[in-house]
Design a protein around this motif. Structure first.
Motif, short mmCIF file in Angstrom:
data_model
loop_
_atom_site.label_atom_id
_atom_site.label_comp_id
_atom_site.label_asym_id
_atom_site.label_seq_id
_atom_site.Cartn_x
_atom_site.Cartn_y
_atom_site.Cartn_z
N ARG A 42 46.65 0.03 81.26
CA ARG A 42 46.17 0.98 82.26
C ARG A 42 44.66 1.23 82.13
O ARG A 42 43.96 1.30 83.12
CB ARG A 42 46.93 2.30 82.09
N VAL A 43 44.18 1.39 80.89
CA VAL A 43 42.79 1.83 80.73
C VAL A 43 41.76 0.69 80.63
O VAL A 43 40.57 0.94 80.75
CB VAL A 43 42.59 2.77 79.51
N ALA A 44 42.21 -0.53 80.37
CA ALA A 44 41.24 -1.62 80.23
C ALA A 44 41.70 -2.84 81.02
O ALA A 44 42.89 -3.02 81.24
CB ALA A 44 41.11 -1.99 78.75
N SER A 45 40.73 -3.66 81.43
CA SER A 45 41.15 -4.83 82.20
C SER A 45 41.68 -5.91 81.27
O SER A 45 42.50 -6.73 81.67
CB SER A 45 40.00 -5.35 83.05
N SER A 46 41.21 -5.92 80.04
CA SER A 46 41.85 -6.80 79.06
C SER A 46 41.82 -6.11 77.71
O SER A 46 40.98 -5.24 77.45
CB SER A 46 41.17 -8.16 79.00
N HIS A 47 42.77 -6.45 76.87
CA HIS A 47 42.83 -5.81 75.56
C HIS A 47 43.35 -6.76 74.50
O HIS A 47 43.90 -7.83 74.82
CB HIS A 47 43.72 -4.56 75.62
N ARG A 48 43.17 -6.35 73.27
CA ARG A 48 43.63 -7.15 72.13
C ARG A 48 44.00 -6.17 71.03
O ARG A 48 43.33 -5.15 70.85
CB ARG A 48 42.48 -8.02 71.63
N ILE A 49 45.10 -6.45 70.36
CA ILE A 49 45.47 -5.58 69.24
C ILE A 49 45.30 -6.41 67.97
O ILE A 49 45.82 -7.52 67.87
CB ILE A 49 46.92 -5.07 69.41
#
Ligand code: UDP
Ligand code: MG
Length: 338
Positions: A42-49
């Motif tokens: 929801r908050v970022a266009s792409s993410h990584r954990i």
């Protein structure tokens, strides 16, 4: 790059990385991802954990591998042994390439929903957004008392001031991450480092939740070491205080000498006084040993720094390429995984 530049550059293309140090948290990994992933979408266009497996002895790495199969945004760096949470955070920051990096615990004590507020503050232009815990009800009374004492002492002795209630749960802009990566020290007291780097900072209050499963990995012994590390990396007062104590004791002994000289001149030689002699000899012996001990603590830390050993060793990686600098001779099956 600051948050503003990031926004101007590509308002849609914001990437957020989440660093999670984990030590024997197999059960918590799916629970965390269940709450964290939808929020990041929801908050970022792409993410990584980026999980940092700090030498877990349970099925943590298997749980991460399973999560990576389902979602390639879940990655991990796995240490060759337990190096401690502070170093795990450093490794996470080294491996998190994003516009902003969030650091959080795996046990759901840091509610993922607060990240939304962190991101909002970051979009306003804050670069060092920290979660400020409102109360410490989830900690034992003893731990709370010690922690309070520690912060008081740190404020009195330390040369850096720590914001109230600030811990590791925070969002760091890329600029802060680069600054933290540049810190070469081995004795890492992250809370102090976050404050030391500065940048535009703000706190977001949050309630600490109960641990989802398992128990705290910090024994009182570990916490004491951690507190000593914190004080000694950010203050030289324990070293300097001996100058004052030494001066005071010398001045006092000169006065005593003068007193004895006068009383001997007036009343003659006086044999009793054995008890006071023993007490003062023991007291001085104790003070000397204590000051030597303090010197030893600092010299030990200097020794650890000058050895220039790598901060951590990576045994394997999940979902990311190996780094020849920190991954000594990856085993063939580890290579297969990346
Ligand atoms: N942790 C770690 N290495 C350690 C100890 C803890 O990576 O040697 C991780 C742990 O898995 C958790 C976070 O650090 O994600 C916080 O640990 P914990 O919940 O035990 O600490 P507390 O909440 O009691 O301060
Ligand atoms: Mg915890």
């Amino acid at each position: 790059m600051s948050a503003n530049q990031t926004r101007d550059g590509a308002s849609a293309g914001v990437e957020i990385a989440v660093v999670v140090p984990v030590y024997n948290e197999a059960e918590n990994i799916p629970r965390l991802l269940e709450r964290l992933t939808p929020l990041l979408e929801r908050v970022a266009s792409s993410h990584r954990i980026v999980f940092v497996d700090d030498g877990s002895r349970d099925n943590t790495i298997e749980a991460i591998r399973a999560a990576n199969e389902a979602d390639h945004n879940v990655t991990a760096v796995s240490f060759s042994r337990n190096f401690g949470k502070e170093i795990a955070i450093a490794a996470g920051l080294d491996n998190a390439e994003a516009d902003a990096v969030v650091i959080m615990d795996a046990d759901l004590q840091h509610p993922p929903e607060v990240i939304e507020q962190f991101v909002a503050k970051w979009r306003e232009g804050y670069q060092n957004v920290y979660g400020a815990r409102v109360d410490r009800d989830t900690d034992s009374v003893v731990r709370r008392v010690f922690s309070k004492r520690f912060y008081k002492m740190f404020a009195a002795l330390g040369e850096t001031s720590l914001p109230e209630g600030a811990g590791d749960f925070r969002l760091l802009d890329r600029q802060c991450v680069l600054a933290l990566r540049a810190m070469g020290e081995r004795a890492r007291f992250s809370k102090g480092l976050y404050a030391w780097i500065g940048f535009k900072s703000i706190g977001v209050p949050f309630q600490v939740a109960e641990r989802a499963s398992g128990e705290s990995k910090f024994s009182y012994r570990k916490l004491t070491r951690f507190a000593l590390d914190g004080l000694m990396s950010f203050s030289t007062m324990p070293l300097k205080v001996w100058t004052y104590i030494g001066t005071a004791i010398s001045a006092f002994s000169m006065l005593m000498a003068l007193r004895f000289l006068i009383s001997t001149a007036i009343y003659g030689v006086d044999v009793p006084g054995f008890a006071s002699l023993i007490v003062s000899v023991m007291f001085l012996g104790g003070v000397q040993l204590l000051s030597l001990g303090v010197l030893g603590e600092y010299i030990g830390r200097i020794f650890a720094e000058v050895k220039r050993r790598p901060l951590y060793l990576v045994g394997e990686r999940v979902g990311m390429p190996a780094d020849p600098l920190s991954d000594p001779a990856p085993r063939s099956h580890a290579r297969r995984l990346v």
